[in-house]
Design an enzyme around this catalytic site. Structure first.
Site, PDB file in Angstrom:
ATOM      1  CB  SER A 249      -0.896   0.012   1.235  1.00 14.26           C
ATOM      2  OG  SER A 249      -0.085   0.295   2.366  1.00 14.26           O
ATOM      3  CE  LYS A 250      -1.749   6.094  -3.833  1.00 16.52           C
ATOM      4  NZ  LYS A 250      -2.879   6.886  -4.023  1.00 16.52           N
ATOM      5  NE  ARG A 251      -2.815   3.350   4.593  1.00 15.77           N
ATOM      6  CZ  ARG A 251      -3.171   2.105   4.854  1.00 15.77           C
ATOM      7  NH1 ARG A 251      -2.740   1.513   5.936  1.00 15.77           N
ATOM      8  NH2 ARG A 251      -3.965   1.446   4.045  1.00 15.77           N
TER       9      ARG A 251
END
Ligand code: GLU
Length: 471
Positions: A249-251
């Site tokens: 994920s982007k996080r």
């Protein structure tokens, strides 16, 4: 094989999308087949401006060019589902006429109510089949004036079995599947219908896509059967994971191809890296060009288990690729990079000098800066302290004295001079070479000193040593 990459234009090309595109591309090239790009833009609410452009540019940057598409101003473009609505409507009508699909008039409020009741009763939420039994003539009449969707009829019992090139034999109980919406109230088909219709008309015979689509596959197979079409083969690729094994994920870091491009990753390195996400060649080899991948890739060696996205490995690989480039190719890319960042033109010899210190092209400015600076500043406290140390000052003083007796300074002259300083001062090893490096570059690591000296020439070397002496 005819294969396709079918992204929805909902954002920038994701590294997972790049892997899907790559595996499709490889399957096409291996079999001298075609690789089709199809933009799945039937969800009008999720469109992002510029996404199509980004997808096409990123694929092109990675070297994954597609093979066909409709004529667009002398060139050809990808297929766009939004331009093919007539075809989908034709088949929606066919499915309704043949009793494989039906009009559904349920309001979103009703659907929500049903859902809440099911959740409260601890049942699996899903469509309750409310409109399934409206007499056909009545439903057709109502559809003329009332908002509606079209749903496919999923058999209430039985199992759907199929075989996946990656996951083997799979079986889904049909009673756990919802009557999937095929046509939305806005008149656009859903992904499921459009995907099946297009794969049929585009004669796609192998569908390679991410594992998140596996649960949809039984519905797609039913649609092929309802429409009397041949079912393609399927290969579902494993999920990409962060290092803690959660879904990528982007996080936890960058996920867009464009982000890696902006970080100075070479397309060859990124392609090589994503090839190894879920696939392996069966031995320890890790470096593959795109052409080599075409030769060795096989779906049979794709794993079911999720693939961890190991950034360190990507950076390592990128360094390998930078060092492997032909000299002219390297210079070209380095210059293009620097120009793109608005940097001054740098001589080829300096670009070559720093090449071995680079992990990405983005490291260029930092590596060049101390070589270009008037007088380099020590990069940290350790370097500053070393510059001031008494023995370092002795080294600088002796060096300047020697240099004042010389006209020129070659790499060999420099090595001889360092030996002479060692004999004169008794300073040797790290205590001799490190202060010299810091005076010349401000840094504790970097290219070999004699190579630097060769490029600098006597005057610049003297100037830097003299500046260090004054310090
Ligand atoms: N449009 C789907 C996506 O965005 C394509 C899935 C498929 O390849 O069938 O991933």
């Amino acid at each position: 094989m005819r294969v396709r990459f079918a992204p929805s234009p909902t954002g920038k090309l994701h590294v997972g999308g790049l892997r899907t595109a790559l595996f499709n591309y490889l399957a096409a090239r291996q079999t001298k087949g075609q690789f089709i790009l199809r933009i799945e833009d039937t969800d009008q609410n999720r469109q992002v401006t510029g996404a199509v452009q980004n997808l096409i540019e990123s694929l092109h940057w990675a070297g994954l060019d597609y093979d066909e598409g409709p004529e667009r101003g002398g060139d050809f473009g990808p297929y766009f589902q939004s331009e093919r609505l007539d075809i989908y409507h034709r088949h929606i009508d066919q499915l309704v006429a043949e009793d494989h699909a039906y009009y559904c008039f349920c309001s979103s409020e009703r659907l929500e109510e049903v859902r809440q009741t099911q959740i409260a009763a601890k049942r699996q939420p899903g469509y309750d089949g409310h409109c399934r039994h409206i007499p056909k003539a009545e439903a057709a009449r109502r559809a003329k004036s009332e908002p509606h969707v079209v749903r496919m009829k999923i058999p209430e019992t039985g199992e759907l079995k199929f075989s996946d090139r990656v996951r083997g034999n799979i079986s889904y109980p049909l009673n756990q599947m919802d009557d999937q919406v095929l046509l939305k109230t806005d008149g656009f088909p859903t992904y499921h219908l459009a995907n099946v219709v297009d794969d049929h008309y585009m004669q796609v015979n192998l569908v390679i896509r991410g594992e998140e689509w596996l649960p949809s596959t039984p519905k797609h197979i039913l649609l092929y059967q309802y429409l009397g079409w041949e079912v393609p083969e399927f290969a579902h690729l494993p999920l990409l994971l962060n290092s803690d094994r959660s879904k990528l994920s982007k996080r936890q870091g960058d996920v867009a191809v464009e982000d890696y491009r902006a970080k100075g990753i070479l397309p060859e390195a990124l392609v090589n890296f994503v090839a190894l996400l879920g696939w392996n060649p069966g031995d320890d080899r890790e470096i593959f060009s795109l052409d080599e991948l075409v030769d060795v890739f096989s779906l049979e060696r794709v794993n079911k288990a999720g693939a961890v996205f190991n950034l360190e490995k990507l950076y390592w690989m990128n360094g390998q690729y930078i060092r492997k480039l032909e000299v002219s190719d390297y210079l070209n890319r380095a210059n293009t990079w620097l120009a793109g960042q608005g940097h001054v033109v740098v001589s080829d010899e300096l670009l070559l000098l720093v090449r071995d210190s680079l992990t990405t092209l983005a490291d260029l400015p930092d590596n060049l800066e101390p070589l270009l600076a008037e007088i380099p500043v020590p990069e940290n406290d350790e370097a500053a302290a070393m510059l001031k140390a008494e023995s370092s000052q002795t080294v600088y003083r002796t060096a300047v004295e020697i240099l004042d007796t010389r006209e020129t300074l070659s790499a060999d002259d420099f090595k001889a001079m360092m030996k002479q300083i060692q004999q004169a001062t008794g300073v040797k090893g790290k205590n001799l070479w490190m202060p010299a490096r810091i005076a010349l570059t401000g840094q504790v690591h970097g290219p070999e000193l004699p190579r630097i000296v060769e490029i600098f020439g006597k005057e610049k070397v003297r100037e830097r040593l003299a500046a260090a002496l004054r310090n």
